[in-house]
Enzyme design. Sequence first.
Site, PDB file in Angstrom:
ATOM      1  N   SER A 226       0.833  -1.204   0.000  1.00  0.00           N
ATOM      2  CA  SER A 226       0.000   0.000   0.000  1.00  0.00           C
ATOM      3  C   SER A 226       0.876   1.266   0.000  1.00  0.00           C
ATOM      4  O   SER A 226       2.036   1.229   0.435  1.00  0.00           O
ATOM      5  CB  SER A 226      -0.911  -0.020   1.224  1.00  0.00           C
ATOM      6  OG  SER A 226      -0.116  -0.066   2.384  1.00  0.00           O
ATOM      7  N   CYS A 281      -3.897  -4.666  -7.753  1.00  0.00           N
ATOM      8  CA  CYS A 281      -3.470  -3.270  -7.928  1.00  0.00           C
ATOM      9  C   CYS A 281      -3.787  -2.778  -9.320  1.00  0.00           C
ATOM     10  O   CYS A 281      -3.722  -1.590  -9.594  1.00  0.00           O
ATOM     11  CB  CYS A 281      -1.986  -3.136  -7.645  1.00  0.00           C
ATOM     12  SG  CYS A 281      -1.005  -3.967  -8.879  1.00  0.00           S
TER      13      CYS A 281
HETATM   14  P1  NAD Z   1       0.566  -3.633   2.940  1.00  0.00           P
HETATM   15  O1  NAD Z   1       1.196  -2.322   2.619  1.00  0.00           O
HETATM   16  O2  NAD Z   1      -0.326  -3.723   4.121  1.00  0.00           O
HETATM   17  O3  NAD Z   1       1.708  -4.747   3.178  1.00  0.00           O
HETATM   18  C1  NAD Z   1       2.749  -4.935   2.267  1.00  0.00           C
HETATM   19  C2  NAD Z   1       3.977  -5.443   3.017  1.00  0.00           C
HETATM   20  O4  NAD Z   1       4.390  -4.451   3.958  1.00  0.00           O
HETATM   21  C3  NAD Z   1       3.728  -6.718   3.790  1.00  0.00           C
HETATM   22  O5  NAD Z   1       4.836  -7.581   3.652  1.00  0.00           O
HETATM   23  C4  NAD Z   1       3.556  -6.241   5.222  1.00  0.00           C
HETATM   24  O6  NAD Z   1       3.995  -7.183   6.175  1.00  0.00           O
HETATM   25  C5  NAD Z   1       4.436  -4.999   5.277  1.00  0.00           C
HETATM   26  N1  NAD Z   1       3.920  -3.990   6.212  1.00  0.00           N
HETATM   27  C6  NAD Z   1       2.608  -3.759   6.531  1.00  0.00           C
HETATM   28  N2  NAD Z   1       2.526  -2.754   7.422  1.00  0.00           N
HETATM   29  C7  NAD Z   1       3.785  -2.334   7.668  1.00  0.00           C
HETATM   30  C8  NAD Z   1       4.342  -1.308   8.504  1.00  0.00           C
HETATM   31  N3  NAD Z   1       3.584  -0.517   9.256  1.00  0.00           N
HETATM   32  N4  NAD Z   1       5.680  -1.152   8.500  1.00  0.00           N
HETATM   33  C9  NAD Z   1       6.460  -1.940   7.744  1.00  0.00           C
HETATM   34  N5  NAD Z   1       5.992  -2.928   6.942  1.00  0.00           N
HETATM   35  C10 NAD Z   1       4.674  -3.113   6.884  1.00  0.00           C
HETATM   36  O7  NAD Z   1      -0.170  -4.114   1.606  1.00  0.00           O
HETATM   37  P2  NAD Z   1      -1.108  -5.394   1.412  1.00  0.00           P
HETATM   38  O8  NAD Z   1      -2.408  -5.142   2.088  1.00  0.00           O
HETATM   39  O9  NAD Z   1      -0.368  -6.633   1.709  1.00  0.00           O
HETATM   40  O10 NAD Z   1      -1.316  -5.342  -0.176  1.00  0.00           O
HETATM   41  C11 NAD Z   1      -2.292  -4.579  -0.817  1.00  0.00           C
HETATM   42  C12 NAD Z   1      -1.727  -3.290  -1.339  1.00  0.00           C
HETATM   43  O11 NAD Z   1      -0.651  -3.538  -2.233  1.00  0.00           O
HETATM   44  C13 NAD Z   1      -2.738  -2.495  -2.155  1.00  0.00           C
HETATM   45  O12 NAD Z   1      -2.606  -1.142  -1.827  1.00  0.00           O
HETATM   46  C14 NAD Z   1      -2.316  -2.739  -3.595  1.00  0.00           C
HETATM   47  O13 NAD Z   1      -2.679  -1.745  -4.514  1.00  0.00           O
HETATM   48  C15 NAD Z   1      -0.831  -2.808  -3.444  1.00  0.00           C
HETATM   49  N6  NAD Z   1      -0.209  -3.501  -4.553  1.00  0.00           N
HETATM   50  C16 NAD Z   1       0.508  -2.756  -5.438  1.00  0.00           C
HETATM   51  C17 NAD Z   1       1.093  -3.360  -6.531  1.00  0.00           C
HETATM   52  C18 NAD Z   1       1.900  -2.559  -7.508  1.00  0.00           C
HETATM   53  O14 NAD Z   1       2.659  -3.149  -8.264  1.00  0.00           O
HETATM   54  N7  NAD Z   1       1.775  -1.251  -7.524  1.00  0.00           N
HETATM   55  C19 NAD Z   1       0.962  -4.739  -6.714  1.00  0.00           C
HETATM   56  C20 NAD Z   1       0.228  -5.478  -5.777  1.00  0.00           C
HETATM   57  C21 NAD Z   1      -0.349  -4.839  -4.685  1.00  0.00           C
END
Ligand code: NAD
Length: 499
Positions: A226, A281
């Site tokens: 995200s 995404c």
């Molecule tokens: P997320 O940001 O919650 O988590 C992603 C990763 O970050 C995970 O490994 C998680 O453990 C880690 N993380 C979560 N909170 C954290 C924090 N406070 N500090 C450090 N690390 C942390 O995302 P999600 O819910 O797993 O995935 C969905 C999101 O990913 C959506 O916003 C989607 O659009 C995005 N996404 C983007 C793409 C792209 O290529 N642009 C592709 C797939 C998904």
Amino acid sequence: MKEIGHWINGKRVAGTSGRFADVFNPATGEVQAKVALASKAELDAAVAAAAAAQPAWGATNPQRRARVMMEFVRLINRDMDKLAEALSSEHGKTFPDAKGDVQRGLEVIEFCIGAPHLLKGEFTDSAGPGIDMYSMRQPVGVAAGITPFNFPAMIPLWKMGPALSAGNAFILKPSERDPSVPLMLAELLQEAGLPDGLLQVVNGDKESVDAILDNETIGAVGFVGSTPIASYIYSRGCANGKRVQCFGGAKNHMIIMPDADMEQAADALVGAGYGAAGERCMAISVALPVGEETADRLIEALVPRIEKLKVGPYTAGNDVDYGPVVTAAAKANILRLVETGVEQGAKLVVDGRNFKLQGYENGFFVGPHLFDHVTKDMDIYKTEIFGPVLSTVRCKTYEEALGMAMDHEYGNGTAIFTRDGDTARDFAHRVNVGMIGINVPIPVPLAYHTFGGWKKSAFGDLNQHGPDAFRFYTRTKTITSRWPSGIKEGSAFNFKAMD
Ligand code: NAD
């Protein structure tokens, strides 16, 4: 209760931090396993072992590294069903969609078989008197990847394939929501011949992510997730002197011109809006019909298609269009945003709020929603909902629709449906978004092109996969050389492989 640990130095190991996260079966709502959350000490030890293994791997000729990828491709194909099953059971997506998740990752591994070509440097003969100049691409050393829940096979493969075939060791910190597939991929890479220690899969949460960002040995960090977390990781990683690329959230718009093939556009929108429960995404979450008449025809074409969608568990096989969302919290957030849409005056044309599935009452299923008359100021327009909710914003002109896509803070993907080449070409040139579809709703580039959004959807310079990935995971060194001229040794007559 099943415990999921880490993959360190070529074997599965239990976590030692004493901290765990629940891994759900999203279709039933049950906790099916507990995944260990690594401490900073565990992460640092995994990095130290990776750093010890990397020099020999970096010195291995690139063709040999590529052969490991070649065998990895064969093994992923062999285990495709097993991987897809594990993926569906933790993520919730349908079985065919889970295979697609593995497949789109596999294609990047296929591309990595060409690493020797991609790693070639440049050469200038006689750059000066008796002087040659050349550049080489060297691995960064230890690289790391932090990946999201929604593509638990594809995105880890996008990261580990290029990083490893470029000669790096790689630390993968997958999503704690669906950790099984990354561990299975690590086992397959070992079977394919990857020496131990080069791929470490460390499960965890913020503690292990921060440990990656602060670890002095790690030279490059690739993140997908995200936008708030992407922005945090980018700034902390860069401040610590690392090379960082972060791919964030999205709000993808699709323009429907009056001359579009409406049947084709409606089919495309339903697949792109509701496939994988909208947890992509590259999902289309905003439809922009141009003109009132186009909007009326679009809604008329969409409603019966959406009402027919089959929502259910992956175990129903091909009989399901999409499955549950990943957690109860995700479901609650989607339904909360739907309520704001109603309160702020959007028209809820298809209402999925009371969706129930017999036998799966505790599952995280969300019925499909379609909003009409959405406006720019509404929360459902501004926010990434990441659920089966499509918003329609009626636009008077093409310029107004283009402006909507341009003004949104996200810029991952966008699409236009039209029969007019001029309009399509104008759109592709002007729109400030990274990936564009012309009569294609989800324009995910293939492995040999690169993937990346613009604006708040990406932080950093280079894209994922394709040639950019090899640039990201290597550093360029340029050598200027001059040698005294003279005749060298005698001849060699045997034709020998490069061992
Ligand atoms: P997320 O940001 O919650 O988590 C992603 C990763 O970050 C995970 O490994 C998680 O453990 C880690 N993380 C979560 N909170 C954290 C924090 N406070 N500090 C450090 N690390 C942390 O995302 P999600 O819910 O797993 O995935 C969905 C999101 O990913 C959506 O916003 C989607 O659009 C995005 N996404 C983007 C793409 C792209 O290529 N642009 C592709 C797939 C998904």
